[in-house]
Design a protein around this motif. Structure first.
Motif, PDB file in Angstrom:
ATOM      1  N   THR A  22     -13.748 -14.346  -9.265  1.00  0.00           N
ATOM      2  CA  THR A  22     -13.247 -15.117 -10.400  1.00  0.00           C
ATOM      3  C   THR A  22     -12.031 -14.443 -11.001  1.00  0.00           C
ATOM      4  O   THR A  22     -11.916 -13.217 -11.019  1.00  0.00           O
ATOM      5  N   ARG A  25     -11.065 -17.164 -16.754  1.00  0.00           N
ATOM      6  CA  ARG A  25     -11.597 -18.530 -16.803  1.00  0.00           C
ATOM      7  C   ARG A  25     -10.628 -19.521 -16.176  1.00  0.00           C
ATOM      8  O   ARG A  25     -10.713 -20.716 -16.424  1.00  0.00           O
ATOM      9  N   TYR A 146     -11.186 -23.755 -12.967  1.00  0.00           N
ATOM     10  CA  TYR A 146     -12.112 -24.056 -14.048  1.00  0.00           C
ATOM     11  C   TYR A 146     -11.437 -25.109 -14.925  1.00  0.00           C
ATOM     12  O   TYR A 146     -10.210 -25.157 -15.021  1.00  0.00           O
ATOM     13  N   HIS A 150      -7.463 -22.943 -20.622  1.00  0.00           N
ATOM     14  CA  HIS A 150      -7.444 -21.646 -19.963  1.00  0.00           C
ATOM     15  C   HIS A 150      -6.928 -20.561 -20.908  1.00  0.00           C
ATOM     16  O   HIS A 150      -6.699 -19.445 -20.481  1.00  0.00           O
TER      17      HIS A 150
END
Length: 154
Positions: A22, A25, A146, A150
């Protein structure tokens, strides 16, 4: 040369032992075991390096991410393809730099806006040897975003 691919690029077939990495986000991707994201200080954007076994990808998210356009002062050979990646229009380039290194890059120019302008992301891998291009292409094509906002990336 520029091709338009109308269909969304499906997540590539990746080995079972690849992991999910990841990036705040902002996004997630699949990559070989041992890959991680390291945030770096940025002036006006969110930047960092995705480091994996045998490769590094530079990431820049913000208002001024590189569009990866054809620049004759930088590229000897340049190929760009417009793809749809996770529902977003993206430019995927493969080029040979004037230094002889190979580059594979991805730019998504519109990931929404924050009141100051449009936000985009660029991820670039530069290789001394072209053997790693397939690996980097598979990593880039595995990117999934996502949902916005952000703004809080940490």
């Amino acid at each position: 040369m520029s091709d338009v691919i109308a269909n969304t690029v499906p997540a590539p077939d990746v080995p079972e032992n690849w992991i999910e990495v990841t990036v705040g986000r902002l996004l997630r991707l699949r990559a070989p075991v041992g890959t991680y994201f390291e945030a770096k200080p940025g002036v006006d954007s969110y930047v960092g390096i995705i480091k994996g076994p045998g490769f590094e990808l530079a990431l820049d998210y913000g208002h001024y991410s590189d569009s990866l356009g054809n620049d004759a002062d930088i590229y000897k050979i340049y190929q760009a393809h417009t793809i749809c990646l996770d529902g977003k229009s993206a430019r995927l380039i493969q080029a040979t730099l004037t230094t002889g290194s190979e580059i594979l890059g991805l730019n998504v120019a519109d990931l929404g806006s924050d009141g100051l302008g449009t936000l985009g992301v660029t991820v670039i891998g530069i290789l001394k040897q072209p053997q790693g291009l397939d690996l980097i292409r598979r990593v880039l094509e595995s990117i999934r975003f996502y949902p916005p906002p952000h703004a809080s990336l940490e």
